[in-house]
Scaffold this active site. Structure first.
Site: not given
Length: 430
Positions: A107, A134, A192, A207
């Site tokens: 994306k 997306v 993350e 997105k």
């Protein structure tokens, strides 16, 4: 029977391994549905020794991912490296220039370079397929571009980041603060180690920029997206939202406004009985509002090996069937330049939370600051009394414009009795 469709996969992380698994598990089913055998002939990954759950002993390995794009025995390059620049971009450009179809889940690359890549794909007569970029396994690109092609889209909005949706859901259900839930999300693998792209709204904005182009037939314009994240959302805000009949979601919103299109990513309060309020955890949801079909809602898992791999392989099937659709719904040369509506043109209701010193005259000062900018209060909440101490004051407004509420915020912040930056959350009445 056609000769096999030969696939080269660059990036064998979670999603890449998922793609290999889907292709192996459903090889016969995919051939039946497409009329062509789909085989992996080349891959590029950092480690050859890692077990991906699939035998790759007969597949060519490339240390240099870009070299894979020049392999004459590869018909389709699947780019699963990620990132808007560097190897991922070089790989996709090289593949397209060599007349190879490209399937990507990237994306960021599409949000920043989608216009030029779409034009290149069209010039070379090949596909640039992006369903996996997306909302993971939710077929929202095909839904907008093909399923709703008979409609002029008025608005697209949705929950586009599962990490943020998980954090906000857990905060609501457990009463814990943002930092505690973020740490848990990192331990569980939902966030993350550096979660900035997710919690600061950048991932959702990538997105949304793509969805906006597909929905409205305009060039991708990531720079036009207004972006706010969820770092400032507190358990107190979530509790007040519940009391007022709302839930807080990080939303991406693209809407026609004053002859242009506004693009916004930010936390929003949505009515507790709205369909999107019920989408919790790591799930994503996208709502499209068309002039003939009215509102259509897509809900599902927005990330992970299985859902994203499902979308990648669906694009591979389209290539095998010979379906080459314009990347953003219309040929790149016909993407219409649409006026970018300023965030200040937004009109709607707002939630404000102030931490103030509890003393006579404070509420009158707050009301005066709002009155001076023609902002009208709808509801007002203050729990208990604590003379001389800091207390939260919460209010919601009637519909007003963004410029007015921002000026009022500046005035409120300058009041001596206001102890910290006022917290603002937009209210969206879906």
């Amino acid at each position: 029977m056609k000769t096999p469709l030969r696939i080269g996969i660059a990036g064998l992380g979670t999603v890449g391994a998922g793609v290999l698994k889907v292709l192996e598990t459903h090889a016969d089913l995919l051939e039946m549905r497409s009329g062509q055998r789909i085989v992996v002939t080349a891959v590029s990954a950092r480690s050859r020794s890692r077990d991906r759950g699939v035998d790759l002993s007969t597949v060519r390995w490339y240390e240099d991912a870009v070299a894979l794009a020049s392999d004459p025995d590869v018909d389709v390059v699947v780019e699963l490296i990620g990132g808007s620049e560097g190897i991922a971009r070089d790989l996709v450009v090289t593949a397209l220039e060599n007349g190879k179809h490209v399937v990507t889940a990237n994306k960021a690359l599409l949000a920043h370079h989608g216009n030029e890549l779409a034009a290149l794909a069209e010039r070379r007569g090949v596909a640039l397929a992006l369903e996996a970029a997306v909302a993971g396994g939710i077929p929202v690109i095909k839904g907008l571009r093909e399923g709703l092609a008979a409609n002029a889209i008025k608005e697209v909005h949705g929950i586009l980041n599962g990490t943020c949706n998980y954090i906000l859901t857990e905060m609501r259900e457990t009463g814990r603060e943002f930092g505690d839930v973020l740490a848990e999300a990192q331990k569980l693998g939902y966030a993350e180690s550096d979660p900035s792209f997710d919690i600061d709204g950048v991932d959702a904005a990538h997105k949304l920029a793509i969805l906006t182009s597909v929905a409205f037939g305009c060039p991708v314009d990531f720079a036009a997206v207004h972006i706010e994240g969820i770092r400032h959302i507190s358990a107190l805000d979530i509790e007040y939202a519940k009391e007022l009949g709302y839930r807080i979601k990080l939303l991406g919103i693209a809407r026609r406004n004053n002859g242009g299109v506004e693009q916004r990513v930010h936390p929003a309060m949505v009515p507790i009985d709205s369909p999107i309020a019920a989408v919790d955890g790591v799930f994503n949801a996208v709502v499209a509002d068309g002039d003939f079909v009215e509102k259509v809602t897509f809900v599902g898992r927005g990330a992970g090996a299985g859902p994203t791999a499902s979308a990648v392989v669906a694009d591979l099937l389209d290539v095998a069937r010979g379906r080459i659709a314009p990347v953003f719904g219309v040929p790149s040369g016909r993407l219409a330049r649409i006026h970018t509506a300023s965030p200040e043109e937004r009109r709607g209701a707002y939630y404000l939370r102030l931490m103030v010193v509890d003393r006579p005259g404070v509420i009158a000062d707050v009301a005066a600051a709002l009155r001076d900018e023609n902002v009208s209060m709808e509801a007002f909440l203050q729990r208990g009394r604590a003379p001389g101490e800091a207390v939260p004051v919460v209010l919601t407004t009637h519909d007003t414009d963004e410029a007015s509420i921002q000026r009022a915020l500046t005035s409120l912040e300058s009041l001596e009795a206001v102890l910290e930056q006022p917290r603002l959350i937009r209210i969206e009445q879906f």
